[in-house]
Design a protein around this motif. Structure first.
Motif, short mmCIF file in Angstrom:
data_model
loop_
_atom_site.label_atom_id
_atom_site.label_comp_id
_atom_site.label_asym_id
_atom_site.label_seq_id
_atom_site.Cartn_x
_atom_site.Cartn_y
_atom_site.Cartn_z
N LEU A 210 0.84 -1.19 0.00
CA LEU A 210 0.00 0.00 0.00
C LEU A 210 0.88 1.25 0.00
N ALA A 211 0.56 2.18 -0.90
CA ALA A 211 1.25 3.48 -0.91
C ALA A 211 0.26 4.53 -0.45
N ALA A 212 0.57 5.20 0.66
CA ALA A 212 -0.32 6.24 1.19
C ALA A 212 0.38 7.59 1.06
N HIS A 213 -0.39 8.61 0.65
CA HIS A 213 0.17 9.95 0.43
C HIS A 213 -0.44 10.92 1.44
N PHE A 214 0.38 11.89 1.85
CA PHE A 214 -0.03 12.80 2.93
C PHE A 214 0.30 14.24 2.56
N ASP A 215 -0.43 15.16 3.20
CA ASP A 215 -0.16 16.59 2.98
C ASP A 215 1.15 17.02 3.60
N ASP A 216 1.50 16.38 4.72
CA ASP A 216 2.78 16.75 5.34
C ASP A 216 3.39 15.55 6.06
N LEU A 217 4.69 15.70 6.33
CA LEU A 217 5.48 14.59 6.87
C LEU A 217 5.06 14.21 8.28
N VAL A 218 4.69 15.22 9.08
CA VAL A 218 4.33 14.94 10.47
C VAL A 218 3.07 14.05 10.52
N ALA A 219 2.10 14.33 9.63
CA ALA A 219 0.89 13.50 9.58
C ALA A 219 1.25 12.06 9.18
N ALA A 220 2.19 11.92 8.24
CA ALA A 220 2.59 10.59 7.79
C ALA A 220 3.28 9.83 8.93
N ALA A 221 4.12 10.54 9.70
CA ALA A 221 4.81 9.90 10.82
C ALA A 221 3.80 9.50 11.90
N ALA A 222 2.81 10.37 12.14
CA ALA A 222 1.77 10.03 13.13
C ALA A 222 0.98 8.80 12.67
N ALA A 223 0.73 8.72 11.37
CA ALA A 223 0.01 7.56 10.83
C ALA A 223 0.82 6.28 11.02
N SER A 224 2.13 6.38 10.82
CA SER A 224 2.99 5.22 11.01
C SER A 224 2.94 4.75 12.47
N ALA A 225 3.02 5.72 13.39
CA ALA A 225 2.96 5.36 14.81
C ALA A 225 1.61 4.73 15.15
N ALA A 226 0.55 5.20 14.47
CA ALA A 226 -0.78 4.64 14.73
C ALA A 226 -0.86 3.17 14.30
N LEU A 227 -0.13 2.81 13.24
CA LEU A 227 -0.10 1.40 12.82
C LEU A 227 0.49 0.52 13.92
N THR A 228 1.60 1.01 14.49
CA THR A 228 2.25 0.24 15.56
C THR A 228 1.32 0.15 16.77
N ALA A 229 0.71 1.30 17.12
CA ALA A 229 -0.18 1.31 18.29
C ALA A 229 -1.38 0.39 18.09
N ALA A 230 -1.78 0.20 16.82
CA ALA A 230 -2.94 -0.66 16.53
C ALA A 230 -2.56 -2.14 16.57
N GLY A 231 -1.28 -2.44 16.78
CA GLY A 231 -0.86 -3.84 16.89
C GLY A 231 -0.65 -4.52 15.55
N LEU A 232 -0.58 -3.72 14.47
CA LEU A 232 -0.32 -4.31 13.16
C LEU A 232 1.19 -4.47 12.98
N GLN A 233 1.59 -5.48 12.20
CA GLN A 233 3.03 -5.67 12.01
C GLN A 233 3.37 -5.91 10.54
N PRO A 234 3.34 -4.82 9.76
CA PRO A 234 3.74 -4.97 8.36
C PRO A 234 5.20 -5.41 8.26
#
Ligand SMILES: Cc1cc2nc3c(=O)[nH]c(=O)nc-3n(C[C@H](O)[C@H](O)[C@H](O)COP(=O)(O)OP(=O)(O)OC[C@H]3O[C@@H](n4cnc5c(N)ncnc54)[C@H](O)[C@@H]3O)c2cc1C
Length: 441
Positions: A210-234
């Motif tokens: 999956l390729a996800a695009h964001f308006d800014d880098l901080v939002a993308a980093a927050a999204a990445s942290a949310a994946l970890t917090a959700a217990g997903l392990q890509p």
């Protein structure tokens, strides 16, 4: 003396440094291009007798100055010891010499339905010996761990020429101290790796990307942290900022930057890959401006190739100093915001690419060609990034090593007592201090 002793200026210049941007003022005295263990033994016996410093060298792709060498030193080039000795599918192990290129081992494992998990973005050009000496990470290390997790045993030559075998051929084993784990990541300062028994894994049945695009880098980093917090392990979770995307577009003719100011590239693998990528999309949706998932391996490889191209693409735009800090994954957004603030404050251009699933950022300081990166404003910016990482509970280096360039900062992270303990360990392995002096600890 060994057969492969080179003293001509071209050979000495070619072996004088790595890809870190460090330019030693002088050249090493000679290069030994070893092709056998006996030549390594002979070289180290001679070096001990003559008290000559030896700099082990793999493929020279390091980013910390670890294989840089200068006058008075001899380079021990192991790239010619490049045999894959055995791939044993029944045990899921491979036995290799240190000069084997990482991608070549992965391809050889693939012929047996297996893979070698640690995959630095430099896999096509870096050696297993260098990966072991730096404890290299990579894209799919988010799920499968870094090089240390893949090394079961090592064949070593010590500074005085003695041969030692560490570890085992079994998956488990706790006999004695873990000398294998100690030598992994020791940056050529404890012993020379002349062979390794490595763990392979079954190739995943399927992947979804999956390729996800964001308006800014901080939002993308927050999204990445949310994946970890959700217990997903890509298996792959990689972040690229606008400057990185622009450089890749210029180098490869793609149009990634037009889709957003940051890209988060996520891959899931195994039988449940498609289900897991749907769960990833659900977590990313509130953060992303757009996203697209694919199960097509060709399209996925295109995206991964674009990610691997970021550093070489940035190197085309100027001279670079590639940082390698890592922070707790919950701090990723704070880290990228901090790097942006440092760039704005110092006026130094910093592009950021990250192994986001590991919290490992590569802020890349880019300067005009010929501008020294380890002094003035660029170095001030680099040091501010070190400070930021430590303040966020992180580390100076997630995978590239301390080498030459981060050495002055090491006491800040480790403290004097830990450093003294580490120097004691170095003295046990290498009492004369002839192995890669001035690097690592
Ligand atoms: C485009 C690019 C992308 C990169 N991406 C990544 C990445 O994703 N992840 C990552 O971790 N790194 C990455 N790197 C950095 C680099 O590729 C790794 O650090 C790699 O492990 C170095 O391997 P090498 O064979 O080039 O080692 P070298 O650069 O030759 O040496 C590195 C260190 O290992 C020691 N050494 C080498 N061989 C031996 C041996 N046989 N015995 C003892 N010591 C030895 C050297 O003395 C030195 O200290 C990247 C580099 C580039 C240029």
């Amino acid at each position: 003396m060994v057969r492969a002793l080179l003293t001509d200026e071209g050979s000495r210049r070619a072996a004088a440094t790595d890809r870190s941007g460090h330019r030693p003022a002088t050249l090493p005295d000679a290069v030994v291009r070893a092709t056998t263990v006996e030549e390594v033994v002979e070289t180290l016996r001679w070096a001990t007798a003559s008290r000559t410093p030896v700099v082990p060298r793999g493929a020279g792709t390091g980013l910390a100055g670890g294989s840089s060498a200068r006058a008075g030193e001899v380079v021990l080039d192991l790239s010619g010891m490049d045999r894959i000795v055995a791939v044993r599918p029944d045990d899921q192990v491979a036995v290799v010499e240190p000069g084997v290129l990482t991608a070549d081992l992965d391809a050889a494992a693939g012929e047996h339905g297996l893979f070698y998990a640690p995959d630095p973005a430099s896999a096509a050009i870096s050696s297993i010996g260098g990966n072991i000496a730096t404890n290299a990470g990579g894209l799919r290390c988010a799920k499968y761990g870094v090089t240390r997790e893949a090394v079961l045993g090592l064949d070593l030559v010590l500074a005085d020429g003695r041969r030692v075998t560490t570890g085992r051929q079994t998956v488990k084993g706790v006999a004695g101290y873990d000398l294998t784990g100690l030598v992994v990541g020791s940056e050529g300062t404890l012993a020379v790796v002349v062979g390794a028994t490595l763990r392979l894994r079954p190739r995943p049945a399927a992947t979804a990307t999956l390729a996800a695009h964001f308006d800014d880098l901080v939002a993308a980093a927050a999204a990445s942290a949310a994946l970890t917090a959700a217990g997903l392990q890509p298996s792959v979770q990689e972040l690229v900022d606008a400057a990185g995307l622009e450089a890749v577009d210029a180098a490869r003719g793609t149009a990634l930057r037009s889709r957003g100011a940051a890209l988060l590239l996520v891959q899931c693998d195994g039988h449940g890959a498609r289900t897991e990528i749907d769960a990833v999309a659900a977590v990313l949706a509130p953060f992303a401006t757009s996203w697209r998932a694919t199960a097509d391996p060709v399209e996925a490889e295109e995206l991964l190739a674009a990610r691997r191209a970021v550093l070489p693409a940035l190197e085309r735009t100027g001279d670079v100093f590639i940082e390698d800090v890592a922070v707790p994954r919950s701090q990723l957004a704070a880290a990228v915001a901090g790097v942006q603030a440092i760039s704005a404050r110092t006026g130094v251009r910093i592009a950021t690419v990250a192994h986001a699933g590991d919290g490992n950022l590569h802020p890349v300081v880019v300067v005009e060609r010929g501008t020294p990166v380890t002094e003035g404003a660029p170095w001030e910016a680099a040091c501010a990034v070190f400070d930021l990482a430590l303040a966020l509970g992180g580390t100076l280096t997630g995978e590239h090593g301390v080498g030459l360039l981060k050495r002055t900062w090491l006491h800040r992270e480790l403290g004097e007592d830990s450093l003294a303990l580490q120097r004691g360990i170095k003295a046990v392995f290498d009492p004369l201090g002839i192995l890669n002096p001035g690097k690592g600890i």
